[in-house]
Design an enzyme around this catalytic site. Structure first.
Site, PDB file in Angstrom:
ATOM      1  N   ASP A 190       0.866  -1.004   0.120  1.00 21.92           N
ATOM      2  CA  ASP A 190      -0.039  -0.131  -0.141  1.00 21.92           C
ATOM      3  C   ASP A 190       0.746   1.127  -0.380  1.00 21.92           C
ATOM      4  O   ASP A 190       1.861   1.590   0.513  1.00 21.92           O
ATOM      5  CB  ASP A 190      -1.119  -0.126   1.079  1.00 21.92           C
ATOM      6  CG  ASP A 190      -2.328   0.733   0.944  1.00 21.92           C
ATOM      7  OD1 ASP A 190      -1.858   1.010  -0.014  1.00 21.92           O
ATOM      8  OD2 ASP A 190      -1.974   1.388   1.960  1.00 21.92           O
TER       9      ASP A 190
ATOM     10  N   HIS B  84       4.014   2.443  -8.789  1.00 20.49           N
ATOM     11  CA  HIS B  84       3.224   1.255  -8.557  1.00 20.49           C
ATOM     12  C   HIS B  84       5.093   0.547  -9.064  1.00 20.49           C
ATOM     13  O   HIS B  84       5.660  -0.903  -8.513  1.00 20.49           O
ATOM     14  CB  HIS B  84       2.757   0.794  -9.740  1.00 20.49           C
ATOM     15  CG  HIS B  84       1.356   1.214  -9.523  1.00 20.49           C
ATOM     16  ND1 HIS B  84       0.926   0.887  -8.104  1.00 20.49           N
ATOM     17  CD2 HIS B  84       0.542   2.120 -10.330  1.00 20.49           C
ATOM     18  CE1 HIS B  84       0.083   1.393  -8.135  1.00 20.49           C
ATOM     19  NE2 HIS B  84      -0.861   2.286  -9.093  1.00 20.49           N
TER      20      HIS B  84
ATOM     21  N   LEU C 177      10.180 -20.871  -1.277  1.00 16.55           N
ATOM     22  CA  LEU C 177       9.022 -19.917  -1.276  1.00 16.55           C
ATOM     23  C   LEU C 177       8.213 -19.605  -2.157  1.00 16.55           C
ATOM     24  O   LEU C 177       8.801 -19.588  -3.186  1.00 16.55           O
ATOM     25  CB  LEU C 177      10.223 -18.895  -0.702  1.00 16.55           C
ATOM     26  CG  LEU C 177       8.796 -17.723  -0.669  1.00 16.55           C
ATOM     27  CD1 LEU C 177       8.439 -17.987   1.139  1.00 16.55           C
ATOM     28  CD2 LEU C 177       9.818 -16.055  -1.084  1.00 16.55           C
TER      29      LEU C 177
END
Length: 250
Positions: free
Chosen positions: A24, A41, A136
């Protein structure tokens, strides 16, 4: 990539198995600098890759879920939505080989309707390329909403019950979990949100029922590996009782 920040000395049992992060503050970061929101972004992509490296370095973090595009983000301007769709597609295409080389398994959680077909193709290609990786697991939550996931899970469960696959009386929390987007996803241990906002914003609602929430003031494009390490250190200090109580001896 070697982290410029030293790995914190945390016992393995205090490392969160699953970290969920709300990326965010990209738009605010750009606006504060007189830039287009899209520039925020772009910066956020590099930050996510740094977080992947930090999770790998920590060891013990098995899942990292990133809130990339929510079901509510369609309300943004047409230009920003168009950018985010194209950007998500290009990031997946450009980064999947790098992630594959790091033994990262890529998964997608989200709804198909409305999502660009080109984005779905890249998500599925990344999943296929990395499906045998054992390191991961990076879950890209694209066109994702926590309530939408629960509704979709209930719909498919009702269909299964009507076809005789499941008996209504046998439905439990574990049963419903098996009909969510990623049935093998473990519960979230650490729910991390930078940017100063203190809410879940409809992210992984089911999986975060007992997550430890850590909120940080820094906007996502300024987020560093040290910030992730600091959040894990905070998590390690928490007393996780899962609704139970601590017995105090007299």
């Amino acid at each position: 990539m070697t982290s410029p920040h030293p790995r914190p000395d945390i016992a393995p049992e205090f490392i969160p198995r699953h970290i969920a992060v709300v990326m965010d503050g990209n738009g605010r970061w750009a606006q504060q600098r007189g830039l287009k929101r899209t520039e925020g972004h772009k910066r956020g992509e590099a930050v996510l890759m740094d977080c992947v490296d930090a999770c790998i370095e920590l060891g013990g973090v098995e899942w990292l879920s990133a809130y990339a595009f929510s079901t509510e983000n369609w309300r943004r301007s047409a230009d920003e939505v168009r950018f985010l769709m194209g950007f998500s597609r290009d990031v997946l295409r450009n980064r999947r080989n790098e992630l594959h080389a790091k033994n990262v398994r890529i998964r997608w959680a989200g709804r198909r309707p409305r999502l660009w077909r080109s984005v779905i193709r890249e998500l599925e290609a990344a999943e296929e390329l990395t499906r045998h990786n054992t390191g991961l697991t990076l879950v890209m939550c694209v066109n994702y909403g926590g309530r939408a996931e629960i509704v979709d899970g209930v719909r498919t469960l009702i269909d299964a019950a009507s076809n005789g696959q499941v008996r209504p009386g046998d439905i439990t929390e574990e049963t419903l979990s098996q009909w969510l987007y990623q049935p093998d996803m473990p519960d979230v241990d650490l729910f991390l949100r930078p940017s100063g906002e203190q809410r879940t914003s409809n992210f992984l609602l089911w999986q975060s029922a007992y997550a430890e929430m850590v909120y940080q003031e820094k906007l996502w494009p300024d987020f560093t590996q040290q910030d992730l390490f600091d959040a894990v250190l905070e998590y390690a200090k928490r007393d996780r009782r899962f609704g139970g109580a601590i017995e105090h001896n007299a």
